[in-house]
Design a protein around this motif. Structure first.
Motif, PDB file in Angstrom:
ATOM      1  N   THR A  71      -5.041 -10.652   5.547  1.00  0.00           N
ATOM      2  CA  THR A  71      -4.234 -10.261   6.694  1.00  0.00           C
ATOM      3  C   THR A  71      -3.853  -8.782   6.600  1.00  0.00           C
ATOM      4  OG1 THR A  71      -2.158 -10.781   5.581  1.00  0.00           O
ATOM      5  CG2 THR A  71      -3.263 -12.590   6.758  1.00  0.00           C
ATOM      6  N   ARG A  72      -3.187  -8.307   7.629  1.00  0.00           N
ATOM      7  CA  ARG A  72      -2.695  -6.931   7.597  1.00  0.00           C
ATOM      8  C   ARG A  72      -1.699  -6.747   6.459  1.00  0.00           C
ATOM      9  NH1 ARG A  72      -0.725  -4.662  13.239  1.00  0.00           N
ATOM     10  NH2 ARG A  72      -2.935  -5.155  13.623  1.00  0.00           N
ATOM     11  N   ASP A  73      -0.906  -7.774   6.187  1.00  0.00           N
ATOM     12  CA  ASP A  73       0.042  -7.707   5.076  1.00  0.00           C
ATOM     13  C   ASP A  73      -0.692  -7.625   3.739  1.00  0.00           C
ATOM     14  OD1 ASP A  73       2.832  -7.938   4.016  1.00  0.00           O
ATOM     15  OD2 ASP A  73       1.999  -9.763   3.123  1.00  0.00           O
ATOM     16  N   ASP A  74      -1.779  -8.396   3.591  1.00  0.00           N
ATOM     17  CA  ASP A  74      -2.574  -8.306   2.368  1.00  0.00           C
ATOM     18  C   ASP A  74      -3.120  -6.895   2.184  1.00  0.00           C
ATOM     19  OD1 ASP A  74      -2.350 -11.030   1.583  1.00  0.00           O
ATOM     20  OD2 ASP A  74      -3.906 -11.581   3.020  1.00  0.00           O
ATOM     21  N   ALA A  75      -3.642  -6.321   3.263  1.00  0.00           N
ATOM     22  CA  ALA A  75      -4.200  -4.969   3.195  1.00  0.00           C
ATOM     23  C   ALA A  75      -3.134  -3.968   2.763  1.00  0.00           C
ATOM     24  CB  ALA A  75      -4.788  -4.576   4.547  1.00  0.00           C
ATOM     25  N   ARG A  76      -1.921  -4.139   3.272  1.00  0.00           N
ATOM     26  CA  ARG A  76      -0.830  -3.249   2.886  1.00  0.00           C
ATOM     27  C   ARG A  76      -0.526  -3.366   1.398  1.00  0.00           C
ATOM     28  NH1 ARG A  76       4.287  -4.147   1.864  1.00  0.00           N
ATOM     29  NH2 ARG A  76       4.199  -6.294   2.663  1.00  0.00           N
ATOM     30  N   ARG A  77      -0.479  -4.582   0.896  1.00  0.00           N
ATOM     31  CA  ARG A  77      -0.169  -4.796  -0.514  1.00  0.00           C
ATOM     32  C   ARG A  77      -1.275  -4.241  -1.410  1.00  0.00           C
ATOM     33  NH1 ARG A  77       3.995  -8.850  -0.976  1.00  0.00           N
ATOM     34  NH2 ARG A  77       4.476  -9.716   1.087  1.00  0.00           N
ATOM     35  N   ILE A  78      -2.506  -4.356  -0.981  1.00  0.00           N
ATOM     36  CA  ILE A  78      -3.637  -3.826  -1.747  1.00  0.00           C
ATOM     37  C   ILE A  78      -3.546  -2.304  -1.813  1.00  0.00           C
ATOM     38  CG2 ILE A  78      -6.152  -3.518  -1.706  1.00  0.00           C
ATOM     39  CD1 ILE A  78      -6.186  -6.402  -0.388  1.00  0.00           C
ATOM     40  N   THR A  79      -3.264  -1.677  -0.670  1.00  0.00           N
ATOM     41  CA  THR A  79      -3.131  -0.221  -0.642  1.00  0.00           C
ATOM     42  C   THR A  79      -1.966   0.240  -1.500  1.00  0.00           C
ATOM     43  OG1 THR A  79      -4.091  -0.098   1.579  1.00  0.00           O
ATOM     44  CG2 THR A  79      -2.756   1.769   0.857  1.00  0.00           C
ATOM     45  N   GLU A  80      -0.855  -0.472  -1.429  1.00  0.00           N
ATOM     46  CA  GLU A  80       0.312  -0.114  -2.241  1.00  0.00           C
ATOM     47  C   GLU A  80       0.008  -0.227  -3.724  1.00  0.00           C
ATOM     48  OE1 GLU A  80       3.483  -2.624  -0.959  1.00  0.00           O
ATOM     49  OE2 GLU A  80       3.953  -1.406   0.815  1.00  0.00           O
ATOM     50  N   ALA A  81      -0.721  -1.278  -4.121  1.00  0.00           N
ATOM     51  CA  ALA A  81      -1.053  -1.467  -5.530  1.00  0.00           C
ATOM     52  C   ALA A  81      -1.950  -0.335  -6.026  1.00  0.00           C
ATOM     53  CB  ALA A  81      -1.730  -2.819  -5.727  1.00  0.00           C
ATOM     54  N   THR A 129      -2.155   2.659  -4.789  1.00  0.00           N
ATOM     55  CA  THR A 129      -1.378   3.891  -4.788  1.00  0.00           C
ATOM     56  C   THR A 129      -0.475   3.964  -6.023  1.00  0.00           C
ATOM     57  OG1 THR A 129      -1.400   3.956  -2.374  1.00  0.00           O
ATOM     58  CG2 THR A 129       0.296   5.259  -3.491  1.00  0.00           C
ATOM     59  N   ARG A 130       0.099   2.848  -6.412  1.00  0.00           N
ATOM     60  CA  ARG A 130       1.029   2.839  -7.551  1.00  0.00           C
ATOM     61  C   ARG A 130       0.336   3.201  -8.852  1.00  0.00           C
ATOM     62  NH1 ARG A 130       5.681  -1.688  -7.643  1.00  0.00           N
ATOM     63  NH2 ARG A 130       6.625  -0.035  -8.900  1.00  0.00           N
ATOM     64  N   VAL A 131      -0.951   2.894  -8.979  1.00  0.00           N
ATOM     65  CA  VAL A 131      -1.669   3.230 -10.214  1.00  0.00           C
ATOM     66  C   VAL A 131      -2.475   4.519 -10.065  1.00  0.00           C
ATOM     67  CG1 VAL A 131      -1.787   0.821 -10.902  1.00  0.00           C
ATOM     68  CG2 VAL A 131      -3.715   1.823  -9.666  1.00  0.00           C
ATOM     69  N   GLY A 132      -2.265   5.240  -8.954  1.00  0.00           N
ATOM     70  CA  GLY A 132      -2.953   6.507  -8.761  1.00  0.00           C
ATOM     71  C   GLY A 132      -4.432   6.366  -8.484  1.00  0.00           C
ATOM     72  N   ALA A 133      -4.811   5.272  -7.812  1.00  0.00           N
ATOM     73  CA  ALA A 133      -6.233   5.012  -7.581  1.00  0.00           C
ATOM     74  C   ALA A 133      -6.563   4.792  -6.113  1.00  0.00           C
ATOM     75  CB  ALA A 133      -6.669   3.795  -8.397  1.00  0.00           C
ATOM     76  N   ALA A 134      -5.703   5.259  -5.214  1.00  0.00           N
ATOM     77  CA  ALA A 134      -5.946   5.046  -3.786  1.00  0.00           C
ATOM     78  C   ALA A 134      -7.262   5.669  -3.344  1.00  0.00           C
ATOM     79  CB  ALA A 134      -4.788   5.605  -2.966  1.00  0.00           C
ATOM     80  N   ASP A 135      -7.639   6.791  -3.964  1.00  0.00           N
ATOM     81  CA  ASP A 135      -8.874   7.473  -3.580  1.00  0.00           C
ATOM     82  C   ASP A 135     -10.125   6.737  -4.042  1.00  0.00           C
ATOM     83  OD1 ASP A 135      -8.058   8.072  -6.223  1.00  0.00           O
ATOM     84  OD2 ASP A 135      -9.394   9.813  -6.269  1.00  0.00           O
ATOM     85  N   LEU A 136      -9.946   5.688  -4.849  1.00  0.00           N
ATOM     86  CA  LEU A 136     -11.093   4.930  -5.354  1.00  0.00           C
ATOM     87  C   LEU A 136     -11.415   3.703  -4.496  1.00  0.00           C
ATOM     88  CD1 LEU A 136     -10.184   4.854  -9.170  1.00  0.00           C
ATOM     89  CD2 LEU A 136     -11.645   6.506  -7.979  1.00  0.00           C
ATOM     90  N   ALA A 137     -10.631   3.424  -3.472  1.00  0.00           N
ATOM     91  CA  ALA A 137     -10.696   2.149  -2.760  1.00  0.00           C
ATOM     92  C   ALA A 137     -12.103   1.785  -2.292  1.00  0.00           C
ATOM     93  CB  ALA A 137      -9.735   2.158  -1.569  1.00  0.00           C
ATOM     94  N   SER A 138     -12.858   2.752  -1.782  1.00  0.00           N
ATOM     95  CA  SER A 138     -14.177   2.441  -1.225  1.00  0.00           C
ATOM     96  C   SER A 138     -15.307   2.604  -2.223  1.00  0.00           C
ATOM     97  CB  SER A 138     -14.438   3.328  -0.002  1.00  0.00           C
ATOM     98  OG  SER A 138     -14.432   4.699  -0.368  1.00  0.00           O
ATOM     99  N   ARG A 139     -14.990   2.988  -3.460  1.00  0.00           N
ATOM    100  CA  ARG A 139     -16.029   3.199  -4.469  1.00  0.00           C
ATOM    101  C   ARG A 139     -16.535   1.868  -5.010  1.00  0.00           C
ATOM    102  NH1 ARG A 139     -15.024   7.673  -7.851  1.00  0.00           N
ATOM    103  NH2 ARG A 139     -16.584   6.781  -9.255  1.00  0.00           N
ATOM    104  N   PRO A 140     -17.841   1.769  -5.310  1.00  0.00           N
ATOM    105  CA  PRO A 140     -18.346   0.566  -5.999  1.00  0.00           C
ATOM    106  C   PRO A 140     -17.696   0.452  -7.381  1.00  0.00           C
ATOM    107  CG  PRO A 140     -20.160   1.815  -5.042  1.00  0.00           C
ATOM    108  CD  PRO A 140     -18.934   2.693  -4.955  1.00  0.00           C
ATOM    109  N   PHE A 141     -17.190  -0.729  -7.702  1.00  0.00           N
ATOM    110  CA  PHE A 141     -16.466  -0.910  -8.955  1.00  0.00           C
ATOM    111  C   PHE A 141     -17.340  -0.574 -10.156  1.00  0.00           C
ATOM    112  CE2 PHE A 141     -14.914  -3.505 -12.510  1.00  0.00           C
ATOM    113  CZ  PHE A 141     -13.579  -3.145 -12.530  1.00  0.00           C
ATOM    114  N   GLU A 142     -18.642  -0.938 -10.094  1.00  0.00           N
ATOM    115  CA  GLU A 142     -19.499  -0.737 -11.275  1.00  0.00           C
ATOM    116  C   GLU A 142     -19.797   0.732 -11.540  1.00  0.00           C
ATOM    117  OE1 GLU A 142     -22.523  -1.911  -7.986  1.00  0.00           O
ATOM    118  OE2 GLU A 142     -20.451  -2.365  -8.543  1.00  0.00           O
TER     119      GLU A 142
END
Length: 262
Positions: A116-126, A128-141
């Motif tokens: 949901t939109r709330d889930d997306a908000r919580r994911i973005t907040e998490a 951001t809190r660890v300083g990794a917001a710029d990594l969101a679209s990167r392939p994890f591997e």
């Protein structure tokens, strides 16, 4: 995120072949505290942590979360209460960082429910809190070890557990990100159970320590009471000088060369 109380009584774990890795461990982690597990390699720290979060079933004793025997919880019920940050991540290939972090929301949803939109908000907040917001679209591997570790911590934060179980969360991180991560964990309301190798970090960021050696707890309490020159000589086989940290006042360890060394 409501902090949980973790109570472990008489916990033991033996392999199918009968080798005892953890023996008669008692541990109490009050709500909101940061509790460190320290000890030399092979002392049983990771095995104990796995018994707490459920990938291993103890062969003796009990693990209770807020008074409930964890063995009676379903996988999903346990996941609502306990989030895990392992040493290394597997099984996330083909996913972006945001998709990995979104896994932290699954214990709170039915299997057919979309984010949901709330889930997306919580994911973005998490992130951001660890300083990794710029990594969101990167392939994890494609991430470095340190970037992966921050993404895994973000996944645990998105899970919103009462207890965070972390196995060497500073592994792969440079010193700046080690300090930032441990400082962040201190601010979270969840109870934290952390395996650490760096004793100076453990002394600075943990409210209490449990020292394991050969699968048993050999000392526990506040860092200033636990980290003594005699204990480090006996358990780790190293010589140290311990004094107060110049600013924090916590124990600060200086390691000395072996006797007879240069």
């Amino acid at each position: 995120m409501t902090p949980a109380r973790l109570t472990v009584s008489g916990l033991g774990y033996a392999t199918p072949g009968g080798r005892s890795l953890v023996r008669d461990v008692d541990l109490d982690a009050p709500p909101g505290e940061t509790v460190g597990l320290v000890g030399p390699n092979g002392s049983g720290k990771t095995t104990f942590l796995r018994c707490v979060y459920g990938t291993l079933r103890p062969t003796a004793g009990t693990v209770r979360i807020d008074g409930t025997d964890a063995a009676t919880l379903t996988v999903k019920e346990r996941a609502r209460r306990v989030a895990v940050v392992p040493q290394d991540a597997t099984g996330a290939f083909g996913l972006t960082v945001a998709e990995v972090v979104a896994m932290g929301r699954s214990p709170h949803k039915r299997f057919w429910e979309q984010d949901t939109r709330d889930d997306a908000r919580r994911i973005t907040e998490a992130l951001t809190r660890v300083g990794a917001a710029d990594l969101a679209s990167r392939p994890f591997e494609e991430l470095s070890g340190g970037e992966r570790q921050r993404a895994l911590v973000a996944r645990a934060l998105a899970q919103e557990p009462g207890l965070l179980a972390l196995d060497e969360p500073t592994n792969h991180l440079d010193i700046r990100h080690q300090l930032e991560l441990l400082a962040l964990l201190r601010t979270l309301p969840a109870t934290k159970l952390i395996v650490l190798h760096d004793l100076n970090l453990a002394a600075t960021y943990c409210d209490r320590l449990y020292v394991l050696d050969a699968g048993r707890v050999v000392a526990s309490g506040k860092p200033a009471d636990v980290l003594t020159e005699e204990l480090l000589r006996t358990v780790y086989g190293v010589r140290t000088r311990i004094g107060p940290h110049p600013t924090a006042g916590t124990p600060h360890l200086v390691y000395l060369p072996p006797e007879g060394g240069d």
